[in-house]
Design an enzyme around this catalytic site. Structure first.
Site, mmCIF file in Angstrom:
data_model
loop_
_atom_site.group_PDB
_atom_site.id
_atom_site.type_symbol
_atom_site.label_atom_id
_atom_site.label_comp_id
_atom_site.label_asym_id
_atom_site.label_seq_id
_atom_site.Cartn_x
_atom_site.Cartn_y
_atom_site.Cartn_z
ATOM 1 N N CYS A 116 67.190 69.018 45.245
ATOM 2 C CA CYS A 116 66.220 69.845 45.969
ATOM 3 C C CYS A 116 64.817 69.223 45.910
ATOM 4 C CB CYS A 116 66.240 71.278 45.455
ATOM 5 S SG CYS A 116 65.469 72.441 46.607
ATOM 6 N N HIS A 226 71.740 73.002 45.721
ATOM 7 C CA HIS A 226 71.711 73.165 44.272
ATOM 8 C C HIS A 226 73.122 73.121 43.678
ATOM 9 C CE1 HIS A 226 67.429 74.211 43.531
ATOM 10 N NE2 HIS A 226 67.480 74.508 44.814
ATOM 11 N N GLU A 228 73.845 72.353 40.729
ATOM 12 C CA GLU A 228 73.797 72.641 39.287
ATOM 13 C C GLU A 228 74.189 74.086 38.960
ATOM 14 O OE1 GLU A 228 70.024 74.405 40.648
ATOM 15 O OE2 GLU A 228 71.150 72.600 41.180
#
Length: 258
Positions: A116, A226, A228
């Site tokens: 990002c 994202h 993660e």
């Protein structure tokens, strides 16, 4: 006797924040857990010391670098644009740190995973620019975070991406997961592409969703979404962090042979 190799260290970029009048260096728990649980690596936090960050000393101690996401944005002066309300909020201490880390990491061939804001930093560090408010551009989608307190909704799938069949990204993802849908929590995006970056994936409106560094053979990948978030539970995220981990372990093994 069975011995196990120590887990390679991976640096993660922190943000500079003011909380109740005090200064903090902060990073989301989900980034640390993704590196630990999905990549099997040992995360360490790099402070947002701006240009005072001792880049070479820090990079000497790690075998990979993750540029994290953040609510803040790269200051437009870093890519020769005038500041406006659309560009905010800023974290110039982080800008100074990450934009110093990136060229040094690339020169070393250090594996780098940019997420990002991290992908936007990678683009700016290589001479590219950013669009401050994608949702205000005619014909473009609204990529801002969903207005819902539930993080599973905030980080839930929002739109598909088109992946270049000849890209690094295409080789990393399981065959059954193409095409894929990704989450979306940003209002800025890449405008002019930085030098030596190659586009790996696009959103339906043409917004760049993934890039790789075209020079050298090291793993340098940036994604606008994202991966993660609950990375160990998502097959696409696991594939990305596993690929990063392989590159990190290869880099670490080469350092130990020197």
């Amino acid at each position: 006797m069975i011995t196990t190799s120590p887990r390679p260290l991976v640096g993660l970029s922190a943000c500079s924040k003011r909380i109740d009048g005090a200064s903090y260096h902060a990073i989301g728990d989900k980034y640390l857990r993704a590196v630990d649980e999905a990549a099997g690596l040992l995360p360490v936090v790099f402070p947002a010391f701006g240009e005072a960050l001792e880049v070479d000393a820090l990079l000497d101690g790690i075998s990979g670098l993750v540029l994290t996401g953040s609510p803040s944005n790269v200051h437009p002066q870093r890519y020769e644009q005038a500041e406006s309300d659309q560009h905010a909020p800023f974290d110039e201490a982080r800008d100074g740190a990450t934009l110093s880390l990136i060229p040094a990491a690339l020169e070393r061939g250090l594996p780098l995973f940019a997420i990002c804001r991290g992908m936007q930093e990678l683009n700016v560090a290589l001479g590219g620019s950013l669009c401050p408010a994608v949702h205000q551009v005619p014909g473009r989608m609204d990529y801002r975070r969903p207005d819902d307190p539930d993080p599973d909704i905030q980080y839930g799938p929002r739109h598909p991406i088109e992946i270049d069949p000849d890209s690094l990204l295409a080789t990393l993802l399981p065959e059954g997961d193409k095409p894929i849908e990704v989450n979306s929590l940003h209002h800025q995006a890449i405008d002019q592409l930085g030098s030596s970056l190659k586009v790996e994936a696009w959103a339906p409106d043409g917004t760049i969703e993934a890039v790789r560094y075209g020079k050298g053979k090291s793993f340098v990948l940036g994604v606008q979404w994202h991966p993660e978030y609950k990375a160990a539970e998502n097959p696409v995220s696991r594939a990305l962090f596993s690929a990063f981990a392989r590159a990190v372990r290869h880099y670490a093994a080469g350092r130990h042979r020197l």
